[in-house]
Design an enzyme around this catalytic site. Structure first.
Site, PDB file in Angstrom:
ATOM      1  N   LYS B  80       0.832  -1.208   0.000  1.00 25.12           N
ATOM      2  CA  LYS B  80       0.000   0.000   0.000  1.00 25.12           C
ATOM      3  C   LYS B  80       0.865   1.257   0.000  1.00 25.12           C
ATOM      4  O   LYS B  80       0.540   2.253  -0.648  1.00 25.12           O
ATOM      5  CB  LYS B  80      -1.018   0.005   1.138  1.00 25.12           C
ATOM      6  CG  LYS B  80      -0.479   0.005   2.532  1.00 25.12           C
ATOM      7  CD  LYS B  80      -1.641  -0.015   3.528  1.00 25.12           C
ATOM      8  CE  LYS B  80      -1.166  -0.230   4.948  1.00 25.12           C
ATOM      9  NZ  LYS B  80      -0.617  -1.564   5.204  1.00 25.12           N
ATOM     10  N   CYS B 169      -6.947   5.374  19.437  1.00 22.74           N
ATOM     11  CA  CYS B 169      -5.961   4.319  19.182  1.00 22.74           C
ATOM     12  C   CYS B 169      -4.749   4.342  20.112  1.00 22.74           C
ATOM     13  O   CYS B 169      -4.199   3.300  20.418  1.00 22.74           O
ATOM     14  CB  CYS B 169      -5.522   4.304  17.721  1.00 22.74           C
ATOM     15  SG  CYS B 169      -4.678   5.766  17.149  1.00 22.74           S
ATOM     16  N   MET B 170      -4.320   5.505  20.564  1.00 23.59           N
ATOM     17  CA  MET B 170      -3.053   5.559  21.287  1.00 23.59           C
ATOM     18  C   MET B 170      -3.163   6.029  22.728  1.00 23.59           C
ATOM     19  O   MET B 170      -2.174   6.013  23.454  1.00 23.59           O
ATOM     20  CB  MET B 170      -2.090   6.528  20.575  1.00 23.59           C
ATOM     21  CG  MET B 170      -1.696   6.098  19.198  1.00 23.59           C
ATOM     22  SD  MET B 170      -1.177   4.396  19.130  1.00 23.59           S
ATOM     23  CE  MET B 170       0.101   4.370  20.352  1.00 23.59           C
ATOM     24  N   MET B 337      -3.332  -2.170  19.098  1.00 27.80           N
ATOM     25  CA  MET B 337      -4.719  -1.892  19.492  1.00 27.80           C
ATOM     26  C   MET B 337      -5.351  -2.973  20.380  1.00 27.80           C
ATOM     27  O   MET B 337      -6.283  -2.701  21.113  1.00 27.80           O
ATOM     28  CB  MET B 337      -5.593  -1.692  18.252  1.00 27.80           C
ATOM     29  CG  MET B 337      -5.184  -0.519  17.411  1.00 27.80           C
ATOM     30  SD  MET B 337      -4.883   0.924  18.397  1.00 27.80           S
ATOM     31  CE  MET B 337      -3.568   1.655  17.478  1.00 27.80           C
ATOM     32  N   GLY B 374      -0.706   3.333  15.360  1.00 30.04           N
ATOM     33  CA  GLY B 374      -1.530   3.033  14.196  1.00 30.04           C
ATOM     34  C   GLY B 374      -1.350   4.011  13.054  1.00 30.04           C
ATOM     35  O   GLY B 374      -1.357   3.632  11.887  1.00 30.04           O
ATOM     36  N   GLN B 375      -1.210   5.288  13.393  1.00 36.05           N
ATOM     37  CA  GLN B 375      -1.216   6.324  12.359  1.00 36.05           C
ATOM     38  C   GLN B 375       0.176   6.949  12.218  1.00 36.05           C
ATOM     39  O   GLN B 375       0.983   6.901  13.137  1.00 36.05           O
ATOM     40  CB  GLN B 375      -2.238   7.402  12.709  1.00 36.05           C
ATOM     41  CG  GLN B 375      -3.650   6.857  12.846  1.00 36.05           C
ATOM     42  CD  GLN B 375      -4.651   7.955  13.147  1.00 36.05           C
ATOM     43  OE1 GLN B 375      -5.136   8.603  12.244  1.00 36.05           O
ATOM     44  NE2 GLN B 375      -4.945   8.172  14.416  1.00 36.05           N
TER      45      GLN B 375
HETATM   46  S1  SF4 Z   1       4.638   3.124   6.773  1.00 36.58           S
HETATM   47 FE1  SF4 Z   1       3.334   1.335   7.061  1.00 36.58          FE
HETATM   48  S2  SF4 Z   1       1.974   1.397   5.303  1.00 36.58           S
HETATM   49 FE2  SF4 Z   1       3.699   2.703   4.791  1.00 36.58          FE
HETATM   50  S3  SF4 Z   1       5.116   1.375   3.703  1.00 36.58           S
HETATM   51 FE3  SF4 Z   1       5.679   1.369   5.858  1.00 36.58          FE
HETATM   52  S4  SF4 Z   1       4.651  -0.411   6.709  1.00 36.58           S
HETATM   53 FE4  SF4 Z   1       3.665   0.048   4.742  1.00 36.58          FE
END
Ligand code: SF4
Lengths: 82, 755
Positions: B80, B169-170, B337, B374-375
């Site tokens: 991604k 989340c945190m 989480m 998470g973010q």
């Molecule tokens: S920051 Fe997370 S989503 Fe982006 S490349 Fe690295 S592991 Fe993948």
């Protein structure tokens, strides 16, 4: 067409077998085994099908996972000079 | 040799992959006609791993993204992260301001839109006071955006209703670090992965949620096969594939496991009295000082045989993992989480820290207690810069007069002019919106209409006719757009510059690579303009760009333990991220905090090696935290546990990943995972339609039957806007962190007729 530079990670003893199986997939070119962990692979596929290629790789016995180091969809973007 | 452009691109791809693993790149990967005009350094837009990227630009457009070989990810990206290009050019981009007229969002000029927003906020404050307005931000906003928005509201409008999605989340990780060590943020870094000989991964599906860190863990195991990996998770995830021991347990009972491990460690004399005797204080759950002997007594309730009855984990396994944890040369815990999104999230965090403090598995390379984020900028932006309702920048607290006075001085405000009353944390904030107490809300870079728990309740709140919501949002199909009265069009990702700070205290710059489309503007410009129109003193927002804000933020953090004075914009342009503390421009950044010789904030002549300077006595706390179950466990009517989470390539509410055809085809819609034994009893097969019903709502999903979930548990990913699983989740919150318990609620499962 999208072109992706992938690293396929596998256990040390599985690497030769995995490499042989990767060579059988038509949309891939392999670039050798490196660091006793990775096989460098370039995949070429219409960008909408790239995930299927990655999934197919991931399903091969011995493959731990696949990472993307590079991806270009340059020729699919409108207005980008060729 | 002449090569075609296609061949060149293939070679570049192979070259980048080789570079990622530190292999020499062949000469054919040198510059050629197919190469982008330029490469611009940045940070991945997605998860808290914070991988460095290089954005390839050609003819003013982004044509490719590759991993930055100089950043911690050493050139790797997950799929991604590498597929950002189609997100930037998605047809759903909002490219000009929109105002809702007769129920429909209609194009408007910036002046018209900003004046309307300003007048609504001014009106609400004039009629109902500053408590009637709010800002709801994001762990995806730039640090400069969060710092600025928080300053505008807290200093400019005297309103502390400033919160953000990291509360979802945190917040429990923050609560855990602050209560144990006195200050937020981990003491270790990703480098610890390369030195750990035991990984204790609990409540984290690292493989799917932080793929590049999982790669590093797998590489460590491969390089050193004696490395032990323990994964504690009620699901059999891809992460468990590399585990030596996978512990499945009754959801919500992990506090008993963690206490039981502590019991075994002490009983078998595997603790480190030299460490905990010198560097730890013991406290009961009320915060009263206790002794090691009291702690032993407290743990009597958690002998493995007793814990087995609570957790469903065999006593033998608890003893085995306690031994591996304590006796490895360096143990690294990682969680996410599964630990934080719980009504006992802070306590669970404390109990993980306890194990490290008890055994001295801390403050050495590979020995650390490490929360995964998470973010991409929950740490650097919201946590560090003070974007929560009880906080001021750099760990200062609104309730603390001394901290307020410091900020008043730094912000040029009269003494005692900041509002001393903390604002409302997320769930309370949206409850206040529901009750009509919040009249105007500014939302930046987040999608609460999908991400809040028990979301029907808060969609109703956002739909109130008498409220006013201004949303700064990139994509017109984000769920929250439906509820916005005004939508402002921001520049996205590498269309403006700014800083992200990932899980390891690393601040890295996203440089501007391309121009934003249409009338889009950087959010810092939008916020400054809006502040002035709202009547905020222009002296409070004297910025021309994000770099000006960064310099002020450096100065604000300088007198604190967050000191990153040495991380100048100039250095960030040159280097691929730096880890704070970093007090001077010649400081290389800090890998291990609280250790003499490693952490610049521990004086070189400090009498002891470890110094937990965040706490008044310099000692970390081993907490007595009893096992308490979840808010809504299964019963005879709702007999299953519902848990939610991510899948590999979709991210959060999929407003970005949903634009990527590759990803959308892999994960087109949400599904429910169900254990095969349960499925058999209910007559359910893969592909069947299954109804999930909680006390909030009911929905139908397609079944995936297998052994991923343990019996009694079902899992649904939360990315799908068409199947909003958060309509079913519960809004109960942790009493300390105010983080909701997304991870556990009771659900009824039945086979549904095919649609
Ligand atoms: S920051 Fe997370 S989503 Fe982006 S490349 Fe690295 S592991 Fe993948």
């Amino acid at each position: 067409m999208a072109i992706a530079g992938l690293l396929v990670q596998a256990g040390k003893e599985d690497l030769p077998g995995v490499e042989a199986r990767l060579k059988e997939l038509p949309e891939l070119s392999t670039y050798g085994i490196h660091k006793e962990q990775y096989i460098v692979v370039v995949a070429e596929a219409p960008s909408g099908q790239l995930e299927q290629v990655v999934e197919r790789i991931n399903r091969l016995p011995g493959v731990l996972t696949t990472y993307t180091a590079y991806l270009t969809v340059e020729d699919e973007l409108p207005g980008v000079p060729d | 040799m002449e090569i075609t452009r296609r061949e060149f691109l293939k070679m570049s791809a192979a070259g980048a992959a080789l570079m990622a693993i530190g292999c020499p790149v062949a000469a054919w990967a040198a510059k050629g006609e197919g190469e982008p005009d330029r490469w611009v350094k940045g940070v991945c837009r997605y998860c808290g791993t914070g991988c460095g990227v290089m954005v390839g630009v050609k003819g003013g457009k982004v044509v490719t993204v590759k991993g930055d070989p100089k950043n911690h990810n050493a050139g790797f990206l997950c799929l991604k992260g590498a597929l950002m290009t189609s997100v930037i050019y998605a047809k759903e981009r909002i490219t000009q301001p929109l105002i809702r007229k007769n129920g429909k969002l209609t194009p408007a000029s910036w002046d018209e839109a900003l004046n309307l927003v300003a007048s609504k906020f001014k009106e609400a404050i004039a009629q109902h006071g500053p408590k009637s307005v709010a800002y709801y931000g994001s762990g995806q906003a730039l640090t400069e955006e969060t710092y600025l928005a928080s300053k505008i509201f807290k200093a400019g409008l005297k309103c502390n209703n400033v919160d953000g999605n990291p509360r979802l989340c945190m917040a429990s990780a923050v609560g855990g670090y602050v209560t144990t060590f006195g200050k937020d943020e981990p003491m270790g870094s990703y480098d610890d992965i390369d030195n750990a000989s035991c990984f204790f991964i609990i409540g984290s599906n690292t493989s799917e949620c932080h793929p590049i860190l999982f790669r590093r863990i797998a590489a460590r195991k491969e390089a050193n096969p004696a490395t032990k990996i323990i994964v504690v998770d009620p699901r059999v995830t891809n992460t468990t594939r590399i585990a030596d021991i996978h512990i499945s347990f009754i959801p919500g009972t992990d506090l008993a496991l963690l206490n039981s491990m502590a019991y075994v460690i002490i009983k078998e004399e595997m603790d480190n009295p030299r460490f905990h005797g010198a560097y730890c204080a013991f406290m009961d759950k009320e915060g009263k000082p206790q002794t090691f002997e009291d702690y032993k007594k407290f743990l009597e309730d958690y002998a493995p045989e007793k814990a087995e009855k609570i957790t469903g984990i065999p006593a033998k396994t608890i003893k085995e993992v306690a031994k591996i944890f304590a006796q490895s040369s360096a143990t690294m815990s990682m969680w996410c989480m599964g630990i934080n999104q719980r009504i006992q999230g802070v306590w669970a965090n404390n109990l993980i820290h306890n194990l490290h403090l008890l055994t001295g598995q801390i403050g050495r390379p590979g020995a650390t207690t490490f929360s995964l984020t998470g973010q991409p900028n929950a740490c650097g932006g919201v946590r560090d810069a003070g974007g929560l309702s009880h906080m001021l920048p750099a760990g200062r607290l609104i309730a603390n007069k001394e901290h307020r006075n410091q900020m008043e001085k730094l912000w040029g405000l009269p003494e005692d002019s900041l509002n001393p009353e903390p604002g409302l944390p997320t769930i309370a904030l949206f409850e206040a919106l529901k009750e009509g107490k919040i009249k105007a809300m500014l939302i930046l870079c987040t999608n609460p209409a999908q991400s809040l728990p028990d979301v029907n309740r808060y969609r109703e709140a956002m739909a109130r006719k008498d409220k006013f919501i201004c949303l700064i949002e990139v994509f017109q199909d984000a769920e929250t757009v439906q509820f916005a009265d005004v939508v402002l069009a921001p520049a996205f990702w590498c269309e403006r510059d700014g800083v992200y700070g990932c899980s390891e205290r690393r601040y890295a710059l996203i440089e501007k690579a391309i121009e934003p489309p249409g009338q889009c503007r950087p959010s810092v410009n939008i916020l400054v303009d809006l502040a002035k129109r709202m009547g905020v003193d222009p002296k409070l927002v004297p910025y021309n760009n994000a770099a000006d804000i960064w310099d002020e933020w450096r100065a604000v953090a300088k007198p604190t333990v967050y000191n990153f004075w040495g991380i100048t914009r100039e250095r960030l342009r040159k280097e691929s991220g730096l880890k704070w503390p970093c007090p001077s421009e010649d400081h290389p950044g800090t890998n291990i905090r609280y250790v003499r010789g490693e952490d610049p904030l521990v004086p070189p002549d400090h009498p002891t090696k470890y110094f937990f300077y965040g706490r008044p006595d310099g000692k970390a706390v081993i907490w007595f935290r009893p096992y308490v179950g979840c808010a809504e466990g299964p019963d005879s009517e709702y007999s299953f546990v519902l848990t939610t989470g991510r899948v590999l390539d979709q991210w959060h509410t999929s407003t970005m990943t949903g634009k990527v055809p590759e990803i959308q085809r892999s994960y087109p819609k949400a599904f429910v995972e169900i254990n095969d034994k349960d499925a058999k009893k209910l007559g359910i097969q893969t592909g069947d339609h299954v109804q999930l019903e909680t006390r909030r709502d009911k929905m139908v999903f397609e079944a995936r039957v297998g052994e991923v979930c343990r019996p009694g548990l079902v899992f649904v990913p939360w990315f799908d806007p068409k199947l909003l699983i958060n309509k079913l989740t519960i809004n109960a919150v942790d009493p300390i962190s105010k983080q909701p318990e997304f991870k556990i609620c009771a659900v009824k499962v039945s086979k549904a007729a095919k649609a």
